[in-house]
Scaffold this active site. Structure first.
Site, short mmCIF file in Angstrom:
data_model
loop_
_atom_site.label_atom_id
_atom_site.label_comp_id
_atom_site.label_asym_id
_atom_site.label_seq_id
_atom_site.Cartn_x
_atom_site.Cartn_y
_atom_site.Cartn_z
N LYS A 1 0.85 -1.21 0.00
CA LYS A 1 0.00 0.00 0.00
C LYS A 1 0.87 1.24 0.00
O LYS A 1 2.06 1.20 0.38
CB LYS A 1 -0.94 0.02 1.21
CG LYS A 1 -0.26 0.02 2.59
CD LYS A 1 0.14 1.38 3.13
CE LYS A 1 0.82 1.31 4.49
NZ LYS A 1 1.63 2.44 4.85
N GLY B 1 10.59 -1.91 6.09
CA GLY B 1 10.99 -0.65 6.72
C GLY B 1 10.85 0.51 5.76
O GLY B 1 11.58 1.50 5.82
N ALA B 2 9.87 0.40 4.84
CA ALA B 2 9.73 1.40 3.79
C ALA B 2 8.37 2.11 3.82
O ALA B 2 8.13 3.02 3.04
CB ALA B 2 9.93 0.73 2.42
N LEU C 1 5.50 0.59 3.20
CA LEU C 1 4.67 0.00 2.14
C LEU C 1 3.74 -1.10 2.67
O LEU C 1 2.99 -1.70 1.90
CB LEU C 1 5.57 -0.55 1.03
CG LEU C 1 6.37 0.53 0.28
CD1 LEU C 1 7.49 -0.10 -0.55
CD2 LEU C 1 5.45 1.35 -0.62
N GLY C 2 3.78 -1.36 3.97
CA GLY C 2 2.82 -2.27 4.60
C GLY C 2 3.02 -3.74 4.30
O GLY C 2 2.09 -4.54 4.50
N GLY D 1 4.68 -6.35 5.71
CA GLY D 1 4.47 -7.30 6.81
C GLY D 1 3.00 -7.40 7.19
O GLY D 1 2.48 -8.49 7.45
N SER E 1 0.41 -6.72 5.22
CA SER E 1 -0.31 -7.37 4.13
C SER E 1 -0.12 -8.89 4.20
O SER E 1 -1.07 -9.66 4.03
CB SER E 1 0.19 -6.83 2.78
OG SER E 1 -0.58 -7.35 1.72
N ASP F 1 -1.92 -1.56 10.90
CA ASP F 1 -2.10 -1.50 9.44
C ASP F 1 -2.81 -2.73 8.87
O ASP F 1 -3.21 -2.73 7.72
CB ASP F 1 -0.71 -1.43 8.77
CG ASP F 1 -0.36 -0.02 8.34
OD1 ASP F 1 -1.20 0.88 8.53
OD2 ASP F 1 0.75 0.17 7.82
O1 C5P Z 1 0.32 -0.81 15.45
P1 C5P Z 1 1.74 -0.98 15.02
O2 C5P Z 1 2.45 -2.09 15.76
O3 C5P Z 1 1.88 -1.11 13.56
O4 C5P Z 1 2.46 0.36 15.40
C1 C5P Z 1 3.86 0.49 15.38
C2 C5P Z 1 4.22 1.77 16.13
O5 C5P Z 1 3.74 2.89 15.39
C3 C5P Z 1 3.60 1.90 17.50
O6 C5P Z 1 4.41 1.33 18.47
C4 C5P Z 1 3.52 3.40 17.66
O7 C5P Z 1 4.78 3.90 18.02
C5 C5P Z 1 3.26 3.90 16.24
N1 C5P Z 1 1.83 4.14 15.95
C6 C5P Z 1 1.20 5.22 16.54
N2 C5P Z 1 -0.12 5.48 16.26
C7 C5P Z 1 -0.81 4.69 15.40
C8 C5P Z 1 -0.17 3.59 14.79
C9 C5P Z 1 1.15 3.34 15.09
O8 C5P Z 1 1.80 5.96 17.32
N3 C5P Z 1 -2.08 4.96 15.13
#
Ligand code: C5P
Length: 297
Positions: free
Chosen positions: A10, A95-96, A98-99, A101, A103, A135
């Site tokens: 994405k 780490g880009a 692009l979602g 992991g 997906s 995501d």
């Molecule tokens: O939910 P996910 O594990 O993908 O989030 C990774 C990190 O991104 C979280 O630890 C947080 O630091 C940040 N994040 C956030 N607010 C969101 C989604 C992610 O602060 N709505």
């Protein structure tokens, strides 16, 4: 049965941070668009209860999102419990922003639910996904969606970008999501919880793609963390075939939305002056999060 599926990446045409919660998460209003850059994942049921993830990606199995959601699904799936061999062929850079992991995780929940005959409702699969990342929910819908809350309240909308090309520029360094949000917090000690809803016009599909500008509240912080990103952004901004360019998610990848009626050859011809280490993909939107590619008995 063996199923091989494409799990699509994405990009985020806009990402607005509205407020910060007490636990550090952020309330968002963002657009999510599926594109045809995909990981290929093969799922095969096996007789033992084991879950085996085979991949070239340098990540220990126990930490792989695919393994984590598969194990959780297996726990929730009625007996007799079965196992799976999952072969993950990564094409989406990690780490880009692009979602990839996320997906892969959504595809794993959807297709292991089918392969194992778990018969869990989609809502239940989505709630398992949510436990493992904000995501993941989007990839159950795919296409073009508006996300709110932590990015998990998803509303599918008409896709104004479906006739456009979406080039993706991946620099030779990655960016972690928590670090990007931390930098945002540092530079925005008082987040305005009444931030103007600048993205309201995107809602309901009434966006004019010819007027659209990519906006991302994480772009400034991510540029501060990676000043060298400017040398990738500047040439992209000057590319005449692109309507608008910006960062996707928390980066490090940049992307563009093409102007109306430009051919892929014209885009390729106009995109020729980037630092050599960068990877460039020319993609287009797709209307789903994943697609079955091959079925084998
Ligand atoms: O939910 P996910 O594990 O993908 O989030 C990774 C990190 O991104 C979280 O630890 C947080 O630091 C940040 N994040 C956030 N607010 C969101 C989604 C992610 O602060 N709505």
């Amino acid at each position: 049965m063996e199923l091989t599926v494409k799990a699509f990446a994405k990009v985020n045409p806009y990402l607005k941070i509205l407020s910060r919660e007490s636990d550090g998460y952020h309330q968002l209003d963002l657009g999510l668009l599926s594109i045809n850059l995909a990981d290929l994942i093969k799922f095969r049921e096996i007789d033992s209860k084991e879950i085996v993830v085979k991949t070239d990606a340098p990540i220990p199995q126990q930490e792989n999102l695919v393994f984590k959601v598969a194990r959780e699904l297996q726990n929730r799936c009625g007996s007799p419990r079965r196992g799976a061999e999952i072969v993950l062929d990564k094409a989406i850079p990690t780490g880009a922003g692009l979602g990839g992991g996320s997906s892969d995780a959504a595809a794993t929940l959807i297709f292991l639910n089918q392969l194992w005959n778990c018969n869990l409702e989609e809502d239940e699969l989505i709630s398992i996904g949510e436990e493992f990342g904000s995501d993941i929910t989007f990839f159950f819908y795919g296409g073009y969606c508006r996300g709110r809350g932590r990015g998990t309240q998803i509303e599918k909308t008409r896709n104004p970008f479906k006739d456009r090309w979406i080039p993706i520029l991946v620099p030779p360094f990655s960016q972690t999501t928590p670090q990007a949000y931390r930098k945002y917090d540092e530079t925005h000690p008082q987040i305005d919880t009444d931030a103007p809803q600048t993205n309201e016009n995107v809602r309901g599909g009434n966006t004019d793609p010819d007027q659209f500008t990519i906006t991302n509240d994480l772009q400034g912080p991510v540029m501060k963390l990676n000043p060298e990103l400017q040398s990738y952004l500047s040439p992209l901004e000057k590319t005449r075939t692109l309507q608008t360019v910006g960062l996707t998610g928390s980066g490090s990848a940049l992307f563009g939305i093409s102007r109306r009626d430009v051919s892929q050859e014209e885009i390729a011809g106009s995109l020729d002056k980037f630092p050599e280490a960068a990877e460039l993909y020319l993609t287009h939107p797709v209307d789903r999060g994943q697609q079955i590619f091959r079925i084998k008995w």
